[in-house]
Design a protein around this motif. Structure first.
Motif: not given
Length: 87
Positions: A14-19, A46-48, A50-58
């Motif tokens: 969710d780009q708007e909520l950053q979640q 580390r800093t996330i 973008d979307k791809e980084d967030a999904l990889k971290a998840f």
């Protein structure tokens, strides 16, 4: 792991909520769950970016996230909409 709590392999950014939002099934009922970008960055150490980084971290910390969400569900820590958030 509690067999009455199921975590399907479905998640979205969710780009708007950053979640990251993902469903959890508890005794046949779907519950909307969320994990925040700062929480993902804390897990990743580390800093996330973008979307791809967030999904990889998840994906990398999926089991840790599921354990935390399961604990919140067992403690009845539901939000106003009936979901669970780890922010």
């Amino acid at each position: 792991m509690n067999q009455s709590i199921l975590f399907p392999d479905l998640q979205e950014w969710d780009q708007e909520l950053q979640q990251i939002h993902f469903p959890v099934q508890v005794q046949g009922v779907n519950i909307k769950c969320r994990v925040s970008l700062p929480r993902l960055a804390q897990l990743e150490g580390r800093t996330i970016q973008d979307k791809e980084d967030a999904l990889k971290a998840f994906d990398a910390y999926r089991f840790d996230i599921e354990d935390e969400i399961e604990t919140l569900i067992e403690q009845d820590m539901f939000d106003e909409q009936g979901g669970v958030s780890w922010l």
